[in-house]
Write an enzyme that holds these catalytic residues in place. Structure first.
Site, PDB file in Angstrom:
ATOM      1  N   GLY A 179      16.159 -12.253   7.726  1.00  0.00           N
ATOM      2  CA  GLY A 179      16.713 -10.856   8.040  1.00  0.00           C
ATOM      3  C   GLY A 179      17.661 -10.993   9.187  1.00  0.00           C
ATOM      4  O   GLY A 179      17.464 -12.041  10.226  1.00  0.00           O
ATOM      5  N   GLU A 180      18.742 -10.149   9.044  1.00  0.00           N
ATOM      6  CA  GLU A 180      19.875 -10.412  10.181  1.00  0.00           C
ATOM      7  C   GLU A 180      19.987  -8.930  10.321  1.00  0.00           C
ATOM      8  O   GLU A 180      20.875  -8.284   9.528  1.00  0.00           O
ATOM      9  CB  GLU A 180      20.936 -11.222   9.728  1.00  0.00           C
TER      10      GLU A 180
ATOM     11  N   THR B   7      21.373  -5.611  13.420  1.00  0.00           N
ATOM     12  CA  THR B   7      22.007  -5.349  14.584  1.00  0.00           C
ATOM     13  C   THR B   7      21.522  -5.671  15.755  1.00  0.00           C
ATOM     14  O   THR B   7      22.099  -6.039  16.764  1.00  0.00           O
ATOM     15  CB  THR B   7      22.314  -3.776  14.664  1.00  0.00           C
ATOM     16  N   PHE B   8      20.002  -5.873  15.645  1.00  0.00           N
ATOM     17  CA  PHE B   8      19.570  -5.908  17.132  1.00  0.00           C
ATOM     18  C   PHE B   8      18.925  -7.566  16.994  1.00  0.00           C
ATOM     19  O   PHE B   8      18.281  -7.993  18.104  1.00  0.00           O
ATOM     20  CB  PHE B   8      18.716  -4.905  17.504  1.00  0.00           C
ATOM     21  N   SER B   9      18.670  -8.231  15.727  1.00  0.00           N
ATOM     22  CA  SER B   9      17.869  -9.303  15.778  1.00  0.00           C
ATOM     23  C   SER B   9      17.957 -10.008  14.561  1.00  0.00           C
ATOM     24  O   SER B   9      18.838  -9.684  13.736  1.00  0.00           O
ATOM     25  CB  SER B   9      16.282  -8.883  15.990  1.00  0.00           C
TER      26      SER B   9
ATOM     27  N   VAL C 269      15.493 -12.455  12.105  1.00  0.00           N
ATOM     28  CA  VAL C 269      14.284 -12.665  11.539  1.00  0.00           C
ATOM     29  C   VAL C 269      13.976 -13.947  10.676  1.00  0.00           C
ATOM     30  O   VAL C 269      14.744 -14.156   9.855  1.00  0.00           O
ATOM     31  CB  VAL C 269      13.580 -11.230  11.095  1.00  0.00           C
TER      32      VAL C 269
ATOM     33  N   LYS D  42      10.683 -12.737  15.106  1.00  0.00           N
ATOM     34  CA  LYS D  42      11.906 -11.858  15.478  1.00  0.00           C
ATOM     35  C   LYS D  42      12.685 -12.187  16.641  1.00  0.00           C
ATOM     36  O   LYS D  42      12.166 -12.058  17.852  1.00  0.00           O
ATOM     37  CB  LYS D  42      11.385 -10.488  15.446  1.00  0.00           C
TER      38      LYS D  42
ATOM     39  N   ASP E 221      14.096   5.315  12.991  1.00  0.00           N
ATOM     40  CA  ASP E 221      14.953   4.643  12.286  1.00  0.00           C
ATOM     41  C   ASP E 221      14.386   4.294  10.759  1.00  0.00           C
ATOM     42  O   ASP E 221      14.116   3.317  10.225  1.00  0.00           O
ATOM     43  CB  ASP E 221      15.380   3.143  13.084  1.00  0.00           C
TER      44      ASP E 221
HETATM   45  P1  ADP Z   1      16.084  -4.984  13.129  1.00  0.00           P
HETATM   46  O1  ADP Z   1      16.030  -4.542  14.473  1.00  0.00           O
HETATM   47  O2  ADP Z   1      17.054  -6.262  13.378  1.00  0.00           O
HETATM   48  O3  ADP Z   1      16.806  -4.400  12.232  1.00  0.00           O
HETATM   49  P2  ADP Z   1      13.628  -5.616  11.888  1.00  0.00           P
HETATM   50  O4  ADP Z   1      12.349  -5.491  12.824  1.00  0.00           O
HETATM   51  O5  ADP Z   1      13.887  -4.313  10.980  1.00  0.00           O
HETATM   52  O6  ADP Z   1      14.703  -6.029  12.821  1.00  0.00           O
HETATM   53  O7  ADP Z   1      13.765  -6.830  10.835  1.00  0.00           O
HETATM   54  C1  ADP Z   1      14.647  -7.115  10.114  1.00  0.00           C
HETATM   55  C2  ADP Z   1      14.469  -7.606   8.595  1.00  0.00           C
HETATM   56  O8  ADP Z   1      13.548  -8.744   8.881  1.00  0.00           O
HETATM   57  C3  ADP Z   1      13.642  -6.693   7.784  1.00  0.00           C
HETATM   58  O9  ADP Z   1      14.399  -5.700   7.005  1.00  0.00           O
HETATM   59  C4  ADP Z   1      12.643  -7.405   7.209  1.00  0.00           C
HETATM   60  O10 ADP Z   1      13.723  -7.810   5.890  1.00  0.00           O
HETATM   61  C5  ADP Z   1      12.577  -8.642   7.761  1.00  0.00           C
HETATM   62  N1  ADP Z   1      11.106  -8.576   8.453  1.00  0.00           N
HETATM   63  C6  ADP Z   1      11.143  -8.047   9.616  1.00  0.00           C
HETATM   64  N2  ADP Z   1       9.690  -8.155  10.056  1.00  0.00           N
HETATM   65  C7  ADP Z   1       8.836  -8.700   9.058  1.00  0.00           C
HETATM   66  C8  ADP Z   1       7.702  -9.159   8.652  1.00  0.00           C
HETATM   67  N3  ADP Z   1       6.592  -9.036   9.415  1.00  0.00           N
HETATM   68  N4  ADP Z   1       7.399  -9.850   7.573  1.00  0.00           N
HETATM   69  C9  ADP Z   1       8.430 -10.370   6.849  1.00  0.00           C
HETATM   70  N5  ADP Z   1       9.652  -9.764   6.824  1.00  0.00           N
HETATM   71  C10 ADP Z   1       9.926  -9.076   7.896  1.00  0.00           C
HETATM   72 MG    MG Z   2      15.469  -2.810  10.885  1.00  0.00          MG
END
Ligand code: ADP
Ligand code: MG
Length: 391
Positions: A30-31, A33-35, A37, A89, A176
């Site tokens: 995942g990519e 705005t803030f991180s 993953v 993350k 959110d």
């Molecule tokens: P952001 O603040 O960048 O939106 P998120 O915590 O929403 O960060 O994580 C971004 C994306 O990473 C999620 O939409 C998901 O696809 C993936 N992700 C985050 N946490 C997990 C997890 N525990 N297991 C699997 N995928 C995850």
């Molecule tokens: Mg998110």
């Protein structure tokens, strides 16, 4: 793996001493705005560590099974299987330290909540912070939402409302709620809420808003502050200070009180966002709302609810809502008609089938313009629509 991603992965592994002996990075998942993953294997994973839970042969972590709500929940000692795969993350270094601390602190408070993805641990090396969460297998919302039956929708929402009920019981607003922050696996029908990056404690920025007064007090205060607004006119020289309110969240999912800059926002803003998800599923349109800014978002909502109800909603927070846009009628449209149109059934069918009608009744309770009358997460779990998947 793309060479840029590989470069970032190498840098992450080098930024923490001992990282490579603890985790093996697998891929970027995942990519935002803030991180960014990543999925990784936990190399210290102990197959025989029974402080977690059974089901050691499966490679994915699963949240504990759904239970119906009981008030003794805070005593529960949920034992989870130690995850073999984790989500790492990496929070962007441009995020403010208070913001990062806020996210980690709230996750820590919510560690025992059902359907909320728990924090395993977190590390910091100079300005870089990473959070380690159990990896949760999930599908992309756009891949499954069109195929959901009404009972599927009920089960999906039950799991999301179970998470929200515990978050709200802790007096925390997620701020959110949207499909990418609720990870759902349609196969096992389990979901977890993630991303507390914008979350806050209820009342943390509180300046009183008219909406928390009773009707008589509000009327009196409105007349005092802005005599012309109650007459339906627009003040020519508006001397009031401009309003400031927390507007964090995602376009299209913001509740009307957020758009009206209510200064006393409550956990009900999350319920509105779930309503938008439900409307998306029932209407088969993603994204349902497609505004570029808050004014457009207000126009979209006003088109559905009509001018009169929108005016009432604004008044609640001391705002006058005026418009000459011809597509905004005075009475708006019913959700049932909107759903029939958007699913191309308006010619053949005059009404929705009974189970979809029940979903629409529930939708109306989530998308109530007045946050005080909008259903709460705990009430939602008692609603017949969320009970239907249980039988
Ligand atoms: P952001 O603040 O960048 O939106 P998120 O915590 O929403 O960060 O994580 C971004 C994306 O990473 C999620 O939409 C998901 O696809 C993936 N992700 C985050 N946490 C997990 C997890 N525990 N297991 C699997 N995928 C995850
Ligand atoms: Mg998110």
């Amino acid at each position: 793996v793309d060479s840029n991603i590989q470069y970032d992965m190498d840098r992450l592994q080098d930024s923490f001493p001992g990282f490579r002996s603890k985790y093996r990075l697998i891929k970027r998942i995942g990519e935002g705005t803030f991180s960014t993953v990543y999925k990784a294997e936990d190399l210290a994973y102990d197959r025989y560590d029974n402080s977690w839970d059974v089901d050691r042969d499966s490679d994915k972590w699963t949240p504990p099974p759904l239970k119906s709500f009981s008030s003794s929940d805070h005593h529960q000692t949920t034992r989870r299987r130690k995850p073999k795969y984790v989500a790492i993350k990496k929070i962007y270094v441009t995020s403010s330290p208070t913001r990062i601390l806020n996210e980690l602190e709230l996750l820590h408070d919510l560690r025992d909540c059902e359907n909320v993805c728990p924090l395993i641990t977190a590390f910091r090396a100079t300005d870089q912070v990473v959070a380690i969460l159990p990896y949760f297998r999930h599908a992309d919302f756009r891949e499954y939402f069109r195929n959901m039956t009404v009972p599927d929708i009920s089960i999906y929402l039950r799991s999301l409302f179970t998470a929200l009920a515990s978050v709200h019981r802790h007096h925390i607003l997620h701020r959110d709620i949207k499909p990418t922050n609720f990870l759902y696996d349609p196969e096992s029908r389990r979901g977890v809420l993630v991303d507390f990056g914008l979350a806050e404690r209820e009342g943390s920025e509180c300046k009183p808003c008219l909406c928390h007064d009773d009707y008589q007090t509000r009327k009196a205060r409105l007349a005092n502050h802005n005599p012309k607004s109650t007459l339906g006119g627009y003040p020519k020289q508006d001397t009031r200070p401009s309003r400031r309110a927390n507007r964090a969240g995602t376009r299209g999912f913001r509740a009307p009180e957020v758009l009206f800059k209510c200064t006393e926002q409550t956990t009900k803003i999350d319920i509105w966002s779930v309503g938008v998800i439900l409307l998306t599923i029932l209407s088969n349109r993603f994204p349902f709302f497609n505004s570029a800014d808050d004014v457009e978002a207000m126009i979209e909502i006003a088109t559905i609810f009509g001018r009169e109800k929108m005016k009432e909603a604004g008044k609640l927070h001391g705002c006058a809502f005026e418009t000459t846009i011809p597509t905004i009628g005075s009475g708006g449209f019913s959700f049932e008609r909107i759903i029939l149109w958007s699913t191309c059934r308006s010619d053949s069918e005059k009404t929705l089938p009974a189970d979809e009608k029940m979903a629409v009744e529930f939708l109306k309770r989530c998308l109530d313009l007045d946050p005080r009358h909008r259903i709460s997460a705990e009430e939602a779990l008692e609603h017949e629509f969320l009970q239907m998947g249980m039988g």
